[in-house]
Design a protein around this motif. Structure first.
Motif, PDB file in Angstrom:
ATOM      1  N   LEU A 148       0.855  -1.188   0.000  1.00 34.04           N
ATOM      2  CA  LEU A 148       0.000   0.000   0.000  1.00 34.04           C
ATOM      3  C   LEU A 148       0.886   1.232   0.000  1.00 34.04           C
ATOM      4  O   LEU A 148       2.040   1.183   0.439  1.00 34.04           O
ATOM      5  CB  LEU A 148      -0.904   0.024   1.236  1.00 34.04           C
ATOM      6  N   GLY A 149       0.351   2.361  -0.459  1.00 33.76           N
ATOM      7  CA  GLY A 149       1.124   3.595  -0.429  1.00 33.76           C
ATOM      8  C   GLY A 149       2.255   3.573  -1.442  1.00 33.76           C
ATOM      9  O   GLY A 149       2.111   3.067  -2.557  1.00 33.76           O
ATOM     10  N   LYS A 150       3.399   4.110  -1.041  1.00 35.74           N
ATOM     11  CA  LYS A 150       4.562   4.137  -1.927  1.00 35.74           C
ATOM     12  C   LYS A 150       5.019   2.713  -2.226  1.00 35.74           C
ATOM     13  O   LYS A 150       4.909   1.829  -1.370  1.00 35.74           O
ATOM     14  CB  LYS A 150       5.696   4.915  -1.273  1.00 35.74           C
TER      15      LYS A 150
ATOM     16  N   ASP B  55       7.405   1.359   3.429  1.00 32.89           N
ATOM     17  CA  ASP B  55       7.308   2.790   3.725  1.00 32.89           C
ATOM     18  C   ASP B  55       6.951   2.985   5.195  1.00 32.89           C
ATOM     19  O   ASP B  55       6.577   2.041   5.895  1.00 32.89           O
ATOM     20  CB  ASP B  55       6.288   3.479   2.814  1.00 32.89           C
ATOM     21  N   ASP B  56       7.065   4.241   5.647  1.00 32.30           N
ATOM     22  CA  ASP B  56       6.868   4.565   7.059  1.00 32.30           C
ATOM     23  C   ASP B  56       5.411   4.557   7.491  1.00 32.30           C
ATOM     24  O   ASP B  56       5.124   4.637   8.692  1.00 32.30           O
ATOM     25  CB  ASP B  56       7.448   5.950   7.368  1.00 32.30           C
ATOM     26  N   THR B  57       4.490   4.487   6.550  1.00 34.90           N
ATOM     27  CA  THR B  57       3.063   4.524   6.881  1.00 34.90           C
ATOM     28  C   THR B  57       2.481   3.126   7.027  1.00 34.90           C
ATOM     29  O   THR B  57       1.834   2.816   8.037  1.00 34.90           O
ATOM     30  CB  THR B  57       2.278   5.297   5.801  1.00 34.90           C
ATOM     31  N   PHE B  58       2.714   2.268   6.033  1.00 29.97           N
ATOM     32  CA  PHE B  58       2.118   0.928   6.014  1.00 29.97           C
ATOM     33  C   PHE B  58       3.118  -0.189   6.274  1.00 29.97           C
ATOM     34  O   PHE B  58       2.735  -1.369   6.280  1.00 29.97           O
ATOM     35  CB  PHE B  58       1.465   0.681   4.651  1.00 29.97           C
ATOM     36  N   GLY B  59       4.400   0.124   6.434  1.00 27.57           N
ATOM     37  CA  GLY B  59       5.404  -0.924   6.559  1.00 27.57           C
ATOM     38  C   GLY B  59       5.497  -1.687   5.253  1.00 27.57           C
ATOM     39  O   GLY B  59       5.601  -1.093   4.173  1.00 27.57           O
ATOM     40  N   TYR B  60       5.423  -3.018   5.346  1.00 25.63           N
ATOM     41  CA  TYR B  60       5.473  -3.850   4.139  1.00 25.63           C
ATOM     42  C   TYR B  60       4.120  -3.961   3.453  1.00 25.63           C
ATOM     43  O   TYR B  60       4.034  -4.483   2.343  1.00 25.63           O
ATOM     44  CB  TYR B  60       5.983  -5.239   4.483  1.00 25.63           C
ATOM     45  N   GLY B  61       3.042  -3.491   4.132  1.00 25.53           N
ATOM     46  CA  GLY B  61       1.735  -3.532   3.503  1.00 25.53           C
ATOM     47  C   GLY B  61       0.684  -4.210   4.351  1.00 25.53           C
ATOM     48  O   GLY B  61       0.898  -4.542   5.527  1.00 25.53           O
ATOM     49  N   LEU B  62      -0.460  -4.447   3.754  1.00 29.56           N
ATOM     50  CA  LEU B  62      -1.634  -4.971   4.430  1.00 29.56           C
ATOM     51  C   LEU B  62      -1.617  -6.488   4.505  1.00 29.56           C
ATOM     52  O   LEU B  62      -1.380  -7.170   3.498  1.00 29.56           O
ATOM     53  CB  LEU B  62      -2.885  -4.521   3.682  1.00 29.56           C
ATOM     54  N   VAL B  63      -1.877  -7.024   5.699  1.00 36.21           N
ATOM     55  CA  VAL B  63      -2.004  -8.465   5.886  1.00 36.21           C
ATOM     56  C   VAL B  63      -3.345  -8.779   6.515  1.00 36.21           C
ATOM     57  O   VAL B  63      -4.025  -7.910   7.049  1.00 36.21           O
ATOM     58  CB  VAL B  63      -0.866  -9.034   6.771  1.00 36.21           C
ATOM     59  N   GLY B  64      -3.711 -10.065   6.455  1.00 39.61           N
ATOM     60  CA  GLY B  64      -4.932 -10.495   7.132  1.00 39.61           C
ATOM     61  C   GLY B  64      -6.116 -10.665   6.261  1.00 39.61           C
ATOM     62  O   GLY B  64      -7.208 -10.994   6.702  1.00 39.61           O
TER      63      GLY B  64
END
Length: 329
Positions: A314-316, A320-329
């Protein structure tokens, strides 16, 4: 507080009017900590500096207080006419929760709740109503995702509106979790960095335990919170169902992954269900994923790598500093 304080240094400190409040031999964590009371003539900061000077090889810090509000910002919103949730599959996994108390609720289904006998309320390991609101909600999210056994350590005291805890209580709770061989530990407390907490978390990691912690809800410009920002801890941020970041979520390089944590349906202590928002309600989603992986004989390293690999960016592009590696789950 002091970790691994040499006896000769302790003797000199006692001669200088320091007093031992409590000794904790934490066998499962492989360490010992001592709580010291400072002489009246010294400020707390001056006392810490004196102990550090006397025992430079020891781990010395304040017995900091930690709160819950930074991890769970908004109040739950009760859902009128909603059901109690579906019972989980009892053939699931074990997981630990260091939080408030957890009270009985139909949404916990067949999950076995094992409460820390000591708790933080003078030996009362159970509570009801607002005192158990947060922990019960978190436990219900874990149960809904397949937890068969949930080890719960009630570390908070004070009023239900402003619960707090301290490092010495967190140490006891971690020791109990390790003594019960809990592979993944979900933590929702948040506060300043503390050298004793660093040592305890590192000791748990060396013994194969994974700690998952809420990234915090103080806003994008807020400094990191701990234990989430400690090395080895998996920090979880919150997004809504459309993948948008929770507006009060902390940001930073310590964020590992994101999970849904806005308007999450979970058990409400005292009955019924409600919608909860905060990074601490995204955290059990990740804890459940990791606990299931560990139950399938995955190592901590393998399970952490699988978590990152499964994340939807997600995001950049990339981390990134907002989502880390992204969405899980």
């Amino acid at each position: 507080m002091a970790g691994e304080l040499p006896e000769e240094a302790l003797a000199k400190l006692e001669q200088a009017s320091f007093r031992v409040i409590e000794r904790k031999d934490l066998a499962a964590l492989g360490t010992r900590i001592i709580r010291l009371a400072a002489p009246r003539r010294l400020s707390t900061r001056a006392a810490v500096e004196q102990v550090r000077a006397e025992a430079p090889s020891a781990t010395i810090d304040f017995d900091h207080y930690y709160g819950l509000r930074v991890a769970a910002r908004s109040r739950p919103r009760k859902i009128k006419g909603a059901g109690e949730g579906q019972p989980p599959d009892p053939a699931g996994f074990p997981v630990g929760v260091i939080d408030t108390a957890v009270t009985a609720h139909p949404a916990l289904g067949a999950a076995r709740i094992v409460a820390w006998p000591r708790g933080a309320r003078d030996g009362d390991a159970t509570a009801s109503g607002k005192d158990a609101q947060h922990g019960t909600a978190v436990a219900s999210i874990l149960a809904a995702r397949g937890a068969a056994t949930i080890y719960t350590a009630n570390i908070f005291r004070g009023s239900a509106g402003r619960p707090f805890t301290s490092i010495d209580i967190v140490a006891d709770a971690l020791e109990w979790m390790l003594g019960n061989d809990v592979p993944v530990i979900n933590m929702s407390l948040a506060g300043p960095r503390n050298a004793i907490l660093d040592r305890l978390v590192a000791a748990a990691g060396l013994r194969g335990r994974m700690i998952v912690a809420a990234a915090g809800n103080s806003g994008p410009a807020a400094p990191p919170v701990f234990p989430a920002a400690l090395p080895g801890v998996i920090a979880v941020t919150a997004v809504d169902r459309d993948g948008r970041i929770y507006r009060y979520a902390n940001r930073g390089t310590y964020i590992a992954v994101a999970a849904t944590g806005v308007d999450v349906t979970a058990a409400q202590a005292g009955g019924g269900v409600a919608r909860f928002t905060g990074t601490s309600f995204a955290t059990p989603v990740v804890s459940a994923i990791l606990a299931r992986c560990r139950a399938r004989q995955g190592s901590p390293k393998d399970c952490a790598e699988r978590l990152k690999a499964s994340a939807h960016d997600l995001g950049k592009p990339g981390f990134d500093d907002t989502f880390g590696y992204g969405l899980v789950g």
